[in-house]
Write a protein that holds these residues in place. Sequence first.
Motif, PDB file in Angstrom:
ATOM      1  N   TYR A 242      35.522  42.930  30.557  1.00 20.19           N
ATOM      2  CA  TYR A 242      36.564  42.000  29.936  1.00 20.19           C
ATOM      3  C   TYR A 242      36.729  40.723  30.241  1.00 20.19           C
ATOM      4  O   TYR A 242      36.677  39.762  29.302  1.00 20.19           O
ATOM      5  CB  TYR A 242      37.800  42.796  30.171  1.00 20.19           C
ATOM      6  CG  TYR A 242      37.946  44.368  29.546  1.00 20.19           C
ATOM      7  CD1 TYR A 242      38.242  44.819  28.307  1.00 20.19           C
ATOM      8  CD2 TYR A 242      37.901  45.238  30.725  1.00 20.19           C
ATOM      9  CE1 TYR A 242      37.782  45.789  27.665  1.00 20.19           C
ATOM     10  CE2 TYR A 242      37.911  46.502  30.084  1.00 20.19           C
ATOM     11  CZ  TYR A 242      37.907  47.028  28.812  1.00 20.19           C
ATOM     12  OH  TYR A 242      38.068  48.174  28.445  1.00 20.19           O
ATOM     13  N   LYS A 243      36.687  40.455  31.506  1.00 18.48           N
ATOM     14  CA  LYS A 243      36.771  39.110  31.882  1.00 18.48           C
ATOM     15  C   LYS A 243      35.860  38.240  31.599  1.00 18.48           C
ATOM     16  O   LYS A 243      36.035  36.986  31.373  1.00 18.48           O
ATOM     17  CB  LYS A 243      36.949  38.836  33.523  1.00 18.48           C
ATOM     18  CG  LYS A 243      35.936  39.350  34.230  1.00 18.48           C
ATOM     19  CD  LYS A 243      35.928  39.291  35.777  1.00 18.48           C
ATOM     20  CE  LYS A 243      34.579  39.743  36.525  1.00 18.48           C
ATOM     21  NZ  LYS A 243      34.665  39.551  37.878  1.00 18.48           N
ATOM     22  N   GLU A 244      34.620  38.710  31.250  1.00 22.44           N
ATOM     23  CA  GLU A 244      33.674  37.979  30.835  1.00 22.44           C
ATOM     24  C   GLU A 244      33.636  37.715  29.144  1.00 22.44           C
ATOM     25  O   GLU A 244      33.451  36.514  28.815  1.00 22.44           O
ATOM     26  CB  GLU A 244      32.258  38.576  31.105  1.00 22.44           C
ATOM     27  CG  GLU A 244      31.888  38.595  32.373  1.00 22.44           C
ATOM     28  CD  GLU A 244      32.458  39.813  33.117  1.00 22.44           C
ATOM     29  OE1 GLU A 244      32.020  40.278  34.317  1.00 22.44           O
ATOM     30  OE2 GLU A 244      32.910  40.703  32.327  1.00 22.44           O
ATOM     31  N   LEU A 245      34.208  38.726  28.376  1.00 22.45           N
ATOM     32  CA  LEU A 245      34.428  38.542  27.169  1.00 22.45           C
ATOM     33  C   LEU A 245      35.751  37.507  26.913  1.00 22.45           C
ATOM     34  O   LEU A 245      35.847  37.070  25.747  1.00 22.45           O
ATOM     35  CB  LEU A 245      34.596  39.808  26.473  1.00 22.45           C
ATOM     36  CG  LEU A 245      33.423  40.474  26.206  1.00 22.45           C
ATOM     37  CD1 LEU A 245      33.779  41.949  25.640  1.00 22.45           C
ATOM     38  CD2 LEU A 245      32.165  39.639  25.470  1.00 22.45           C
ATOM     39  N   PHE A 246      36.738  37.413  27.843  1.00 25.80           N
ATOM     40  CA  PHE A 246      37.736  36.529  27.602  1.00 25.80           C
ATOM     41  C   PHE A 246      37.319  35.143  27.499  1.00 25.80           C
ATOM     42  O   PHE A 246      37.959  34.294  26.739  1.00 25.80           O
ATOM     43  CB  PHE A 246      38.926  36.683  28.881  1.00 25.80           C
ATOM     44  CG  PHE A 246      39.370  38.072  28.914  1.00 25.80           C
ATOM     45  CD1 PHE A 246      39.458  38.743  27.741  1.00 25.80           C
ATOM     46  CD2 PHE A 246      40.165  38.674  29.946  1.00 25.80           C
ATOM     47  CE1 PHE A 246      40.286  39.994  27.792  1.00 25.80           C
ATOM     48  CE2 PHE A 246      40.953  39.685  29.799  1.00 25.80           C
ATOM     49  CZ  PHE A 246      40.700  40.598  28.753  1.00 25.80           C
ATOM     50  N   ASN A 247      36.158  34.845  28.199  1.00 23.29           N
ATOM     51  CA  ASN A 247      35.744  33.442  28.246  1.00 23.29           C
ATOM     52  C   ASN A 247      35.235  32.962  26.883  1.00 23.29           C
ATOM     53  O   ASN A 247      35.415  31.974  26.178  1.00 23.29           O
ATOM     54  CB  ASN A 247      34.695  33.322  29.165  1.00 23.29           C
ATOM     55  CG  ASN A 247      35.210  33.213  30.768  1.00 23.29           C
ATOM     56  OD1 ASN A 247      36.306  32.731  30.954  1.00 23.29           O
ATOM     57  ND2 ASN A 247      34.185  33.582  31.696  1.00 23.29           N
ATOM     58  N   TYR A 248      34.639  33.891  26.468  1.00 22.45           N
ATOM     59  CA  TYR A 248      34.090  33.875  24.679  1.00 22.45           C
ATOM     60  C   TYR A 248      35.063  33.807  23.843  1.00 22.45           C
ATOM     61  O   TYR A 248      35.291  32.895  23.182  1.00 22.45           O
ATOM     62  CB  TYR A 248      33.159  35.158  24.397  1.00 22.45           C
ATOM     63  CG  TYR A 248      32.831  35.204  23.115  1.00 22.45           C
ATOM     64  CD1 TYR A 248      32.566  34.212  22.323  1.00 22.45           C
ATOM     65  CD2 TYR A 248      33.445  36.266  22.365  1.00 22.45           C
ATOM     66  CE1 TYR A 248      32.430  34.408  20.836  1.00 22.45           C
ATOM     67  CE2 TYR A 248      33.218  36.605  20.978  1.00 22.45           C
ATOM     68  CZ  TYR A 248      32.878  35.427  20.390  1.00 22.45           C
ATOM     69  OH  TYR A 248      32.562  35.714  18.890  1.00 22.45           O
TER      70      TYR A 248
END
Length: 312
Positions: A242-248
């Motif tokens: 999730y945290k990685e996709l939040f950046n996107y």
Amino acid sequence: MERLLVIVGPTAVGKTDTSILLAKRLHGEIISADSMQIYQDMDIGTAKPSLEERQGIPHHLLDIIAPGESFSVADYQELARKTISEVTSRGKLPILVGGTGLYVRAVIDPYNFIPADTDWKLREHLKAQAAEAGIEALYNWLKEVDPKAAERIHPNDERRIIRALEVYQTTGEPLSFWEQQVDREERYDVLMVGLTRPREQIYDRVNRRVDLMVEAGLIEEAKTLLAQGLDQNFIARQAIGYKELFNYLQGRETLDEALEKLKLNTRRYAKRQLTWFRADPRINWLDVNLYQSASGVVDEIMQMVAAKWKIV
């Protein structure tokens, strides 16, 4: 003494399929030891088994709290031990399954958790005192109220000095008192099995799993959680996936960059899991790659179960 079968291993190694087959053959029920599958609405990114995938086998400690709620290892320990007793009382075998090493150890080992929640106001007050009067003043105070803790805490270790004083002020007892309150009695008759594969195979499975998660709707799930304010919650937003996709989703990275980072972080997590579990000599390791199917792995574990508990 209650019997407890424990299945551990890194992410994407095959714990879910193996544990469900085991539960069918052993009349067992599965208790999750995954620190992120406890959260509701975090399904795809945590690889939480669906109702269909569970094949009618009871699964416990999934979806027990909302992503914004507070939940500690001590909370998990209490719930898991209670669940183990309930499963045993029904004449079923409890099977603890997961990759969160601290959760597993908290259940089977004599972990003693200090009954003191973090008091943020008190902590900030103590930090202000340290800034104003100097850390030496707080250390001298600690030597008065908890000389045993002060002996092993360095006079310049502000974080640990403040935590020791926080425990003393919130519980009325020194930190050294709580550290001595250890349950030394063995709770369970434990059989621990670790599943592994060659590292490159694990990494390849991780990469493929991420691709499948995206196909299953991971981006939409992350978008929904972000809209609910998950980004403001420190604990749940640390979940890999999730945290990685939040950046996107917040425009800081491209989708390709976010997915590559997600795969990298998941591979690194798998490596940390292996390092943690390899340090436990009680674990009987099985290389899943040496068996033609999950059934072959289960047959091997069934032999271990039969040898330890004289049951088939």
